[in-house]
Motif scaffolding. Structure first.
Motif, PDB file in Angstrom:
ATOM      1  N   CYS A   1       0.842  -1.207   0.000  1.00 62.09           N
ATOM      2  CA  CYS A   1       0.000   0.000   0.000  1.00 62.09           C
ATOM      3  C   CYS A   1       0.867   1.243   0.000  1.00 62.09           C
ATOM      4  O   CYS A   1       0.614   2.212  -0.727  1.00 62.09           O
ATOM      5  CB  CYS A   1      -0.938   0.010   1.213  1.00 62.09           C
ATOM      6  SG  CYS A   1      -2.310  -1.143   1.075  1.00 62.09           S
ATOM      7  N   ARG A   2       1.913   1.225   0.806  1.00 63.46           N
ATOM      8  CA  ARG A   2       2.829   2.378   0.851  1.00 63.46           C
ATOM      9  C   ARG A   2       3.442   2.642  -0.520  1.00 63.46           C
ATOM     10  O   ARG A   2       3.523   3.778  -0.969  1.00 63.46           O
ATOM     11  CB  ARG A   2       3.973   2.118   1.843  1.00 63.46           C
ATOM     12  CG  ARG A   2       3.594   2.130   3.287  1.00 63.46           C
ATOM     13  CD  ARG A   2       4.837   1.867   4.143  1.00 63.46           C
ATOM     14  NE  ARG A   2       5.735   3.017   4.168  1.00 63.46           N
ATOM     15  CZ  ARG A   2       5.632   4.011   5.046  1.00 63.46           C
ATOM     16  NH1 ARG A   2       4.688   3.980   5.965  1.00 63.46           N
ATOM     17  NH2 ARG A   2       6.466   5.023   5.021  1.00 63.46           N
ATOM     18  N   ALA A   3       3.835   1.551  -1.190  1.00 69.78           N
ATOM     19  CA  ALA A   3       4.479   1.715  -2.500  1.00 69.78           C
ATOM     20  C   ALA A   3       3.480   2.324  -3.498  1.00 69.78           C
ATOM     21  O   ALA A   3       3.836   3.221  -4.287  1.00 69.78           O
ATOM     22  CB  ALA A   3       4.991   0.357  -2.995  1.00 69.78           C
ATOM     23  N   TRP A   4       2.246   1.836  -3.458  1.00 69.70           N
ATOM     24  CA  TRP A   4       1.210   2.380  -4.368  1.00 69.70           C
ATOM     25  C   TRP A   4       0.983   3.866  -4.066  1.00 69.70           C
ATOM     26  O   TRP A   4       0.917   4.711  -4.962  1.00 69.70           O
ATOM     27  CB  TRP A   4      -0.083   1.573  -4.184  1.00 69.70           C
ATOM     28  CG  TRP A   4      -1.093   1.755  -5.287  1.00 69.70           C
ATOM     29  CD1 TRP A   4      -1.002   2.572  -6.377  1.00 69.70           C
ATOM     30  CD2 TRP A   4      -2.365   1.087  -5.386  1.00 69.70           C
ATOM     31  NE1 TRP A   4      -2.135   2.470  -7.145  1.00 69.70           N
ATOM     32  CE2 TRP A   4      -2.983   1.568  -6.558  1.00 69.70           C
ATOM     33  CE3 TRP A   4      -3.028   0.146  -4.607  1.00 69.70           C
ATOM     34  CZ2 TRP A   4      -4.249   1.128  -6.968  1.00 69.70           C
ATOM     35  CZ3 TRP A   4      -4.286  -0.287  -5.009  1.00 69.70           C
ATOM     36  CH2 TRP A   4      -4.877   0.190  -6.172  1.00 69.70           C
ATOM     37  N   MET A   5       0.884   4.177  -2.766  1.00 69.76           N
ATOM     38  CA  MET A   5       0.683   5.579  -2.378  1.00 69.76           C
ATOM     39  C   MET A   5       1.844   6.456  -2.846  1.00 69.76           C
ATOM     40  O   MET A   5       1.633   7.542  -3.395  1.00 69.76           O
ATOM     41  CB  MET A   5       0.568   5.693  -0.849  1.00 69.76           C
ATOM     42  CG  MET A   5      -0.776   5.278  -0.297  1.00 69.76           C
ATOM     43  SD  MET A   5      -0.773   5.432   1.499  1.00 69.76           S
ATOM     44  CE  MET A   5      -0.547   7.187   1.737  1.00 69.76           C
ATOM     45  N   LEU A   6       3.056   5.976  -2.620  1.00 69.10           N
ATOM     46  CA  LEU A   6       4.222   6.796  -2.980  1.00 69.10           C
ATOM     47  C   LEU A   6       4.298   7.045  -4.484  1.00 69.10           C
ATOM     48  O   LEU A   6       4.646   8.144  -4.940  1.00 69.10           O
ATOM     49  CB  LEU A   6       5.510   6.129  -2.492  1.00 69.10           C
ATOM     50  CG  LEU A   6       5.769   6.263  -0.987  1.00 69.10           C
ATOM     51  CD1 LEU A   6       6.944   5.387  -0.555  1.00 69.10           C
ATOM     52  CD2 LEU A   6       6.039   7.733  -0.614  1.00 69.10           C
ATOM     53  N   GLU A   7       3.932   6.000  -5.246  1.00 65.54           N
ATOM     54  CA  GLU A   7       3.921   6.156  -6.707  1.00 65.54           C
ATOM     55  C   GLU A   7       2.887   7.235  -7.097  1.00 65.54           C
ATOM     56  O   GLU A   7       3.170   8.137  -7.888  1.00 65.54           O
ATOM     57  CB  GLU A   7       3.523   4.801  -7.315  1.00 65.54           C
ATOM     58  CG  GLU A   7       4.016   4.567  -8.727  1.00 65.54           C
ATOM     59  CD  GLU A   7       3.462   3.258  -9.290  1.00 65.54           C
ATOM     60  OE1 GLU A   7       3.153   3.234 -10.482  1.00 65.54           O
ATOM     61  OE2 GLU A   7       3.308   2.272  -8.516  1.00 65.54           O
ATOM     62  N   GLY A   8       1.692   7.130  -6.494  1.00 60.80           N
ATOM     63  CA  GLY A   8       0.640   8.107  -6.788  1.00 60.80           C
ATOM     64  C   GLY A   8       1.018   9.506  -6.334  1.00 60.80           C
ATOM     65  O   GLY A   8       0.772  10.501  -7.032  1.00 60.80           O
ATOM     66  N   MET A   9       1.653   9.604  -5.179  1.00 66.99           N
ATOM     67  CA  MET A   9       2.059  10.932  -4.680  1.00 66.99           C
ATOM     68  C   MET A   9       3.133  11.542  -5.586  1.00 66.99           C
ATOM     69  O   MET A   9       3.164  12.760  -5.805  1.00 66.99           O
ATOM     70  CB  MET A   9       2.558  10.820  -3.235  1.00 66.99           C
ATOM     71  CG  MET A   9       1.433  10.507  -2.255  1.00 66.99           C
ATOM     72  SD  MET A   9       2.030  10.043  -0.611  1.00 66.99           S
ATOM     73  CE  MET A   9       2.210  11.642   0.160  1.00 66.99           C
ATOM     74  N   GLY A  10       3.985  10.690  -6.130  1.00 70.79           N
ATOM     75  CA  GLY A  10       5.004  11.171  -7.079  1.00 70.79           C
ATOM     76  C   GLY A  10       4.331  11.749  -8.329  1.00 70.79           C
ATOM     77  O   GLY A  10       4.732  12.800  -8.856  1.00 70.79           O
ATOM     78  N   GLU A  11       3.290  11.058  -8.792  1.00 70.89           N
ATOM     79  CA  GLU A  11       2.569  11.548  -9.979  1.00 70.89           C
ATOM     80  C   GLU A  11       1.871  12.873  -9.675  1.00 70.89           C
ATOM     81  O   GLU A  11       1.883  13.800 -10.485  1.00 70.89           O
ATOM     82  CB  GLU A  11       1.557  10.490 -10.436  1.00 70.89           C
ATOM     83  CG  GLU A  11       2.230   9.225 -10.959  1.00 70.89           C
ATOM     84  CD  GLU A  11       1.276   8.052 -11.144  1.00 70.89           C
ATOM     85  OE1 GLU A  11       1.766   6.954 -11.458  1.00 70.89           O
ATOM     86  OE2 GLU A  11       0.057   8.225 -10.973  1.00 70.89           O
ATOM     87  N   LEU A  12       1.265  12.949  -8.488  1.00 72.63           N
ATOM     88  CA  LEU A  12       0.595  14.207  -8.107  1.00 72.63           C
ATOM     89  C   LEU A  12       1.610  15.347  -8.004  1.00 72.63           C
ATOM     90  O   LEU A  12       1.320  16.487  -8.368  1.00 72.63           O
ATOM     91  CB  LEU A  12      -0.121  14.042  -6.761  1.00 72.63           C
ATOM     92  CG  LEU A  12      -1.427  13.259  -6.796  1.00 72.63           C
ATOM     93  CD1 LEU A  12      -1.864  12.873  -5.387  1.00 72.63           C
ATOM     94  CD2 LEU A  12      -2.520  14.061  -7.491  1.00 72.63           C
ATOM     95  N   ALA A  13       2.793  15.029  -7.507  1.00 77.55           N
ATOM     96  CA  ALA A  13       3.837  16.057  -7.400  1.00 77.55           C
ATOM     97  C   ALA A  13       4.245  16.532  -8.798  1.00 77.55           C
ATOM     98  O   ALA A  13       4.475  17.733  -9.014  1.00 77.55           O
ATOM     99  CB  ALA A  13       5.036  15.513  -6.630  1.00 77.55           C
TER     100      ALA A  13
END
Ligand SMILES: NC(=O)C1=CN([C@@H]2O[C@H](COP(=O)(O)OP(=O)(O)OC[C@H]3O[C@@H](n4cnc5c(N)ncnc54)[C@H](OP(=O)(O)O)[C@@H]3O)[C@@H](O)[C@H]2O)C=CC1
Ligand SMILES: CC(C)(CO)C(=O)C(=O)O
Length: 307
Positions: free
Chosen positions: A214-226
């Motif tokens: 879940c953390r990895a999925w979140m971090l990937e998504g947060m990178g895209e949002l950034a």
């Protein structure tokens, strides 16, 4: 000041009550029409605020309905808006006005919100507080950090100073910013992945944040949002891991989206994920992690009657 609060639920109820208790003339609207009062519980103290009713325009129109209700609510508010009314939306996610000249169909599908609120009268706001309803007209204030407010273009203005004064006098802790779009994007960066994930897995944030996948999925998504934020003048100056550590400190809590799922209410998926994807697609920025999260959460919501 004549203030109309549309959506006197958890957040709107708290704000309306504090403004009324500070001596303003406040009208509070719900899906049941105007209400006469609200009881608020904050730091162990219970206070009852009473509201007024008026027909004409408000000096300040605070909008605190759920993002999913705004397209149908906005067109009903014409009589409360004149050329001097300031419109202050207090909603999570990306607002309809966020990118100049770029209507966001995810949150304002047929342009009804943009037509209802003259854009030059709209200010930005980010709510850093949590409130909940313990009964229909009873609100518990759980935590108040600040209400970030600012003009959409970042300018300072007489009306902004006036609104700040009114909010401060009511104890609502306004925090003036010269870049409210960036503040909106920053909050979104923190909740646009964990909220849908929590709605899918239906568990508290501590458990989601303890799960490596879940953390990895979140971090990937947060990178895209950034990346999207950087393209629209809303850079994120923080690491995803550090933001997750802040959320982890909140412990075993349920996100607002999980609370909506459990209560059988529509979820604010378009405001949190639909709109950022729309902004990204227009700029040819790929967002595979956000796309996957959006698709499965949308399907879950559709199949559970939460749209
Ligand atoms: N709760 C929180 O801690 C936080 C919430 N937010 C955001 O604030 C926004 C509001 O959330 P929240 O306060 O929790 O939501 P609530 O569901 O508690 O309140 C929504 C309010 O909107 C009212 N409403 C619905 N339809 C209409 C209508 N047609 N006309 C007038 N009022 C209407 C509801 O009426 P009724 O009372 O009849 O149901 C209710 O009072 C959301 O975008 C949320 O994400 C942001 C930060 C924290
Ligand atoms: C998850 C949280 C508390 C922000 O991190 C939030 O914004 C929400 O529950 O909607």
């Amino acid at each position: 000041m004549r203030i109309c609060v549309v959506g006197a639920g958890a957040i709107g109820g708290w704000v309306a009550a504090r403004l009324a208790l500070a001596g303003n003339k406040v009208m509070a609207l719900t899906s049941r029409g105007p209400i006469d009062g609200i009881s608020i519980e904050q730091a162990g103290e219970v206070q009852v605020a009473t509201f007024d009713r008026f027909d004409g325009p408000a000096d300040l129109l605070i909008v605190a309905v759920k993002a999913t209700d705004l397209p149908s609510v906005a067109p009903t508010l014409g009589k409360h808006i004149s050329s001097g009314t300031v419109v202050l939306p207090m909603l999570n996610g990306v607002p309809w006005w966020f990118v100049d000249g770029e209507p966001l169909r995810a949150v304002d599908p047929d342009g009804a919100i943009a037509r209802a609120f003259p854009v030059n009268q709209v200010m930005g706001c980010v709510v850093h507080a949590t409130c909940s309803r313990t009964a229909l007209d009873c609100v518990r204030v759980n935590f108040v950090d600040k209400l970030i407010i600012g003009e959409r273009d970042g300018s300072s203005s007489v009306r902004l100073a006036r609104i700040e004064g009114v909010l401060a006098d009511a104890g609502l802790r306004p925090d003036l910013t010269g870049n409210v779009r960036r503040a909106i994007w920053y909050k979104l960066w923190g909740n646009a992945t964990i909220n849908p994930l929590s709605a899918l897995v239906r568990t508290t944030c501590d458990r989601i944040l303890a799960d490596p996948e879940c953390r990895a999925w979140m971090l990937e998504g947060m990178g895209e949002l950034a990346a999207v934020g950087a393209a629209i003048g809303c850079p994120i100056g923080e690491r995803g891991e550090d933001r997750m550590a802040v959320t982890a400190k909140l412990g075993a809590f349920k996100t607002s989206m999980l609370q909506d799922v459990e209560a059988g209410r529509p979820i604010e998926l378009e405001a949190l994920l639909g709109a950022p994807r729309e902004i990204a697609q227009r700029r040819d920025i790929v967002t595979p992690a956000l796309d996957r999260l959006y698709a499965v959460t949308r399907l879950m919501a559709e199949s559970s009657g939460l749209t």
